[in-house]
Write an enzyme that holds these catalytic residues in place. Sequence first.
Site, mmCIF file in Angstrom:
data_model
loop_
_atom_site.group_PDB
_atom_site.id
_atom_site.type_symbol
_atom_site.label_atom_id
_atom_site.label_comp_id
_atom_site.label_asym_id
_atom_site.label_seq_id
_atom_site.Cartn_x
_atom_site.Cartn_y
_atom_site.Cartn_z
ATOM 1 N N LYS A 36 5.901 -0.754 -0.392
ATOM 2 C CA LYS A 36 6.541 -1.720 0.465
ATOM 3 C C LYS A 36 6.172 -2.996 -0.336
ATOM 4 C CE LYS A 36 9.427 0.703 2.947
ATOM 5 N NZ LYS A 36 10.913 0.715 2.622
ATOM 6 N N TYR A 78 2.798 4.665 0.896
ATOM 7 C CA TYR A 78 3.804 3.986 1.652
ATOM 8 C C TYR A 78 3.604 2.498 1.635
ATOM 9 C CZ TYR A 78 7.361 2.514 5.163
ATOM 10 O OH TYR A 78 8.115 1.755 5.901
#
Length: 238
Positions: A165, A161
């Site tokens: 990002k 994750y």
Amino acid sequence: MVLPMSRIALITGANKGIGYETARQLAAAGVSVLLGARAPERGHAAAASLGARFIQLDVTDEESIAGAAKTIEDEFGVLDILVNNAGIGGEFARPSVTPLSDMRRVFDTNLFGTVAVTKAMLQLLRRSGAGRIVNVSSELGSLHVATDRAGPIWSLITLAYPASKAALNMVTVQFAKELIDTPIKVNAVTPGYTATDFTGGQGFRTAAQGAEICVQMALLPDDGPTGIFIDDKGTVPW
Ligand code: NAP
């Protein structure tokens, strides 16, 4: 320049959470909302609750993206605001035990999905006098925050994750640079730790609060910034 009254906004992953709240707040601001969702039943229900137009859009599916772009082209011929909100967390596992398949799945949605949707909508955004692209990122994608030994994120050691990002932040910068001489502004936002299904209901903020920075950047005036990373307290270090 006075912005036209009926701006048109597409929000991805808008059937719930921060995306739904972004759609709700934009609709309340007088924007015509195209509520993107991958599942028709969830999307129709959410759109109906806002009086919005449902657009079937799975950001990992090229056909779905092309269909969404064609629908917007045929019905509106222009897009003013794109909020790339759809996102998944994947496994929060340490780098050494994160399956590559999980990392690919997270990147497919959070990174490649955002790039694919942006590219598909760009021609429509170029027809707007004041195009705005908002990429919903996370402070977990900030290299500065991740490497701050005194900060709250130092102890979070996970791969898929935050890497997705961080890459999304760079995608934001590169699109912003390419579009610097156009009216289109491209920015990354972080909603903060927000209680949604994504966090299992944990978080310091409501979805409505998390959505506020998305809405603010979607409605930026012509002299607003481009190529920045921001939350509702100000710019966030990359
Ligand atoms: P959420 O409640 O789980 O909502 C995620 C949305 O994304 C859902 O509508 C989901 O649709 C949709 N989605 C997932 N995969 C998709 C795909 N392939 N195509 C289209 N839509 C898809 O999560 P949230 O907290 O609102 O998160 C929204 C964004 O904020 C994400 O990008 C997340 O990374 C970011 N963010 C959240 C937090 C937080 O604390 N909550 C913090 C920082 C950043 P389904 O209902 O069909 O699954």
